[in-house]
Design an enzyme around this catalytic site. Structure first.
Site, PDB file in Angstrom:
ATOM      1  N   ARG A 106      17.871   9.180 -24.563  1.00 45.64           N
ATOM      2  CA  ARG A 106      16.744   9.695 -23.794  1.00 45.64           C
ATOM      3  C   ARG A 106      15.798   8.588 -23.335  1.00 45.64           C
ATOM      4  O   ARG A 106      15.318   8.607 -22.197  1.00 45.64           O
ATOM      5  CB  ARG A 106      15.981  10.750 -24.608  1.00 45.64           C
ATOM      6  N   LYS A 141      -2.247   1.567  -9.109  1.00 51.22           N
ATOM      7  CA  LYS A 141      -2.175   2.977  -9.516  1.00 51.22           C
ATOM      8  C   LYS A 141      -0.849   3.243 -10.220  1.00 51.22           C
ATOM      9  O   LYS A 141       0.035   3.948  -9.732  1.00 51.22           O
ATOM     10  CB  LYS A 141      -2.360   3.874  -8.295  1.00 51.22           C
ATOM     11  N   LYS A 173     -14.416  -4.417  -3.100  1.00 53.81           N
ATOM     12  CA  LYS A 173     -14.327  -3.067  -2.555  1.00 53.81           C
ATOM     13  C   LYS A 173     -15.723  -2.524  -2.257  1.00 53.81           C
ATOM     14  O   LYS A 173     -16.742  -3.202  -2.512  1.00 53.81           O
ATOM     15  CB  LYS A 173     -13.558  -2.175  -3.532  1.00 53.81           C
ATOM     16  N   GLU A 203     -12.569  -5.216   1.363  1.00 52.94           N
ATOM     17  CA  GLU A 203     -12.277  -3.918   1.972  1.00 52.94           C
ATOM     18  C   GLU A 203     -13.366  -3.568   2.985  1.00 52.94           C
ATOM     19  O   GLU A 203     -14.556  -3.688   2.687  1.00 52.94           O
ATOM     20  CB  GLU A 203     -12.229  -2.850   0.877  1.00 52.94           C
ATOM     21  N   ASP A 224      -9.378  -0.016   5.495  1.00 50.51           N
ATOM     22  CA  ASP A 224      -9.214   1.227   4.740  1.00 50.51           C
ATOM     23  C   ASP A 224      -9.405   2.460   5.615  1.00 50.51           C
ATOM     24  O   ASP A 224     -10.422   2.597   6.313  1.00 50.51           O
ATOM     25  CB  ASP A 224     -10.212   1.262   3.584  1.00 50.51           C
TER      26      ASP A 224
END
Length: 285
Positions: A106, A141, A173, A203, A224
């Protein structure tokens, strides 16, 4: 499309990831079902097979899992990472102690299914933009603890990586800009702090922000959530001064149009956070 896979991850990186996966499966008492039903010394031959079309990834993790359970089991790889899979294709053949194979089964399949799913989705995105210069890249992510194996799977599918973590590049950002006060201040501080080998990316959400950023010479600009027509204008404004990267909700339906604007990279979080497992199974002969 077949891609040249990166080398296997170094054992020092792979080992803790695979050990944790095995330990959470085996718990405190081991494999009760195998202990109850399989006589010690039983040997068998088992095939790992694909159930669906896709791109293979995760063989390094799967083979390491088997090796940790029992290094004496023979593991004959038939298909390499980065290669295409068809339903019924034999990926690898195992021969040896039945108990060991069943204990590792597994965990091996979990790695192969998850990572091949990422490689398969990446290949689908990459195929959409082969007529452009752009490359598809993954983001941070990722599944906690599995970043190294998931980003390697993206490369098996023909993509590449954005930052591995917060420690390998400076990406300013919107929240950094808000806390700092302005785009100009953020970039000036970044240049003062960064060594000569550190990339600085910022960004921006609008062409006005881009115009404010460019005089401060970022190495890359993250454009973005811009529509293709706005991206074209942004690429024209950049005019080779730095790398151009598009981001924000890019899908299989929209990636080609955004790549055709002339950007260098397209970052797609879905490669790792939304990939569906590829169905892979183990058959005993």
């Amino acid at each position: 499309m077949t891609h040249i896979a990166p080398p296997p991850l170094p054992a020092i990186v792979l080992d803790p990831i695979v050990r944790l996966a095995l330990s959470e499966d085996l718990g405190r008492a081991g494999d009760l079902t195998t202990d109850a039903t399989i006589t010690p010394g039983t040997e068998l031959t088992a095939h790992i097979r694909a159930r669906k079309n896709g791109v293979l990834a995760g063989m390094d993790a799967a083979s390491h899992a088997l090796h940790l359970v029992d290094p004496k089991v023979d593991f004959d790889v038939q298909i390499q990472d980065g290669q295409q899979l068809a339903p019924g294709a034999t990926i690898a053949v195992m021969q040896g102690d039945a108990r060991s194979i069943l204990i590792a089964e597994r965990t091996m399949l979990n790695f192969l299914g998850r990572l091949s799913g990422i490689a398969t989705l990446t290949a689908e995105f990459a195929e959409k933009i082969t007529h452009t210069k752009a490359k598809v890249v993954c983001t941070r992510k990722t599944t906690p603890g599995h970043r190294a194996v998931e980003k390697r799977a993206v490369r098996c599918g023909g993509g590449t990586s954005h930052r591995y973590g917060l420690d390998d590049a400076i990406l300013i950002k919107d929240n950094h800009i808000a806390a700092c006060g302005s785009i100009a201040d953020a970039l000036q501080r970044a240049h003062a702090y960064a060594g000569h080998l550190r990339m600085i990316e910022i960004e921006v959400d609008t062409l006005d922000q881009l115009a404010e950023a460019l005089p401060h010479k970022p190495h890359a600009v993250l454009l973005d959530n811009m529509a293709p027509e706005t991206l074209r204008e942004a690429v024209a404004m950049i005019d080779g001064q730095c790398l151009a990267e598009a981001s924000g909700g890019i899908t299989l339906e929209t990636i080609a149009a955004k790549a055709e604007t002339g950007v260098d990279y397209l970052s797609v979080g879905a490669l790792t956070h939304s990939a569906i497992n590829l169905d892979v199974g183990l058959d005993i002969l």
